[in-house]
Design a protein around this motif. Structure first.
Motif, PDB file in Angstrom:
ATOM      1  N   ARG A 169     -10.192   1.553  13.343  1.00  0.00           N
ATOM      2  CA  ARG A 169     -10.235   1.073  11.959  1.00  0.00           C
ATOM      3  C   ARG A 169      -9.256   1.877  11.098  1.00  0.00           C
ATOM      4  N   GLY A 170      -9.227   3.187  11.288  1.00  0.00           N
ATOM      5  CA  GLY A 170      -8.269   4.026  10.556  1.00  0.00           C
ATOM      6  C   GLY A 170      -6.834   3.651  10.860  1.00  0.00           C
TER       7      GLY A 170
ATOM      8  N   GLU B 157      -1.638   1.187   9.564  1.00  0.00           N
ATOM      9  CA  GLU B 157      -0.554   0.253   9.915  1.00  0.00           C
ATOM     10  C   GLU B 157      -0.225  -0.697   8.771  1.00  0.00           C
ATOM     11  N   ARG B 158      -1.108  -0.804   7.813  1.00  0.00           N
ATOM     12  CA  ARG B 158      -0.869  -1.661   6.655  1.00  0.00           C
ATOM     13  C   ARG B 158      -0.308  -0.871   5.475  1.00  0.00           C
ATOM     14  N   GLY B 159       0.020   0.404   5.720  1.00  0.00           N
ATOM     15  CA  GLY B 159       0.723   1.190   4.718  1.00  0.00           C
ATOM     16  C   GLY B 159      -0.137   2.082   3.850  1.00  0.00           C
ATOM     17  N   MET B 160      -1.401   2.273   4.197  1.00  0.00           N
ATOM     18  CA  MET B 160      -2.266   3.120   3.387  1.00  0.00           C
ATOM     19  C   MET B 160      -3.248   3.844   4.306  1.00  0.00           C
ATOM     20  N   SER B 161      -3.595   5.059   3.959  1.00  0.00           N
ATOM     21  CA  SER B 161      -4.593   5.784   4.747  1.00  0.00           C
ATOM     22  C   SER B 161      -5.987   5.522   4.178  1.00  0.00           C
ATOM     23  N   TYR B 162      -7.001   5.831   4.967  1.00  0.00           N
ATOM     24  CA  TYR B 162      -8.382   5.719   4.491  1.00  0.00           C
ATOM     25  C   TYR B 162      -8.568   6.618   3.262  1.00  0.00           C
ATOM     26  N   ALA B 163      -7.960   7.807   3.306  1.00  0.00           N
ATOM     27  CA  ALA B 163      -8.057   8.742   2.177  1.00  0.00           C
ATOM     28  C   ALA B 163      -7.430   8.143   0.919  1.00  0.00           C
ATOM     29  N   ALA B 164      -6.327   7.418   1.071  1.00  0.00           N
ATOM     30  CA  ALA B 164      -5.671   6.794  -0.087  1.00  0.00           C
ATOM     31  C   ALA B 164      -6.533   5.677  -0.673  1.00  0.00           C
TER      32      ALA B 164
ATOM     33  N   GLY C  58     -10.555   4.934  -5.577  1.00  0.00           N
ATOM     34  CA  GLY C  58     -11.901   4.679  -6.084  1.00  0.00           C
ATOM     35  C   GLY C  58     -12.734   3.702  -5.278  1.00  0.00           C
ATOM     36  N   VAL C  59     -12.324   3.425  -4.043  1.00  0.00           N
ATOM     37  CA  VAL C  59     -13.059   2.485  -3.193  1.00  0.00           C
ATOM     38  C   VAL C  59     -13.531   3.213  -1.943  1.00  0.00           C
ATOM     39  N   TRP C  60     -14.827   3.233  -1.754  1.00  0.00           N
ATOM     40  CA  TRP C  60     -15.406   3.804  -0.552  1.00  0.00           C
ATOM     41  C   TRP C  60     -15.965   2.677   0.292  1.00  0.00           C
ATOM     42  N   LEU C  61     -15.936   2.858   1.603  1.00  0.00           N
ATOM     43  CA  LEU C  61     -16.389   1.817   2.534  1.00  0.00           C
ATOM     44  C   LEU C  61     -17.427   2.371   3.519  1.00  0.00           C
ATOM     45  N   PRO C  62     -18.601   2.760   3.022  1.00  0.00           N
ATOM     46  CA  PRO C  62     -19.615   3.277   3.942  1.00  0.00           C
ATOM     47  C   PRO C  62     -20.135   2.182   4.882  1.00  0.00           C
TER      48      PRO C  62
END
Length: 144
Positions: free
Chosen positions: A45-46, A51-58, A63-67
């Motif tokens: 998933r990470g 690969e779409r140009g953004m990290s999970y941290a970014a 301001g979006v979390w994905l628990p």
């Protein structure tokens, strides 16, 4: 949850993460311990997001979390110690404030045998844990 058990029904875009099952990931029988599959899903998933140009941290910095709200795994055949596997990940569904990722684990890659299929349902929340609508930018990011 409807796990995707056939490669041809998998959503696009997707990503494929190649791994080798380490000795520490196996049980006494030399099979990959079942608890490692969710971690492999997380790694794939990470990679999908990167690969779409953004990290999970970014994503979180915006301001979006994905628990993870729910998870399912169907184990079909064991992965073995020192076996090369491929973990495939993609987005299967969107809710107003959620996203569902699906996974397939194949091994060894030359044989393409489906070892497991899984799914994780992620709530879309603020950093404080309050549900928020999926932002358009996130939906667009995961669609390319």
């Amino acid at each position: 949850m409807a796990l995707i058990l056939k490669p041809e029904g998998f959503p696009r875009p997707d990503t494929r993460l190649r791994l080798t099952v380490s000795y520490g990931e196996t049980d006494r029988m030399g099979y990959a311990y079942y608890g490692h599959y969710p971690h492999w899903f997380e790694q794939a998933r990470g990679r999908f997001i990167r690969e779409r140009g953004m990290s999970y941290a970014a994503v979180e910095a915006r301001g979006v979390w994905l628990p993870v709200r729910d998870m399912a795994v169907r184990y079909l055949r064991p992965a073995h110690y020192d076996e090369d596997i491929v973990v495939r990940a993609g987005v299967a569904a969107w809710g107003r404030a959620s996203v569902t990722f699906v996974y397939q684990v194949f091994g060894p890659p030359d044989d393409g045998v489906l070892l497991a299929a899984g799914e994780t349902l992620h709530a879309c929340t603020s950093p404080e844990g309050r549900p928020i609508a999926v932002p358009d930018w996130l939906r667009s990011l995961f669609s390319v």
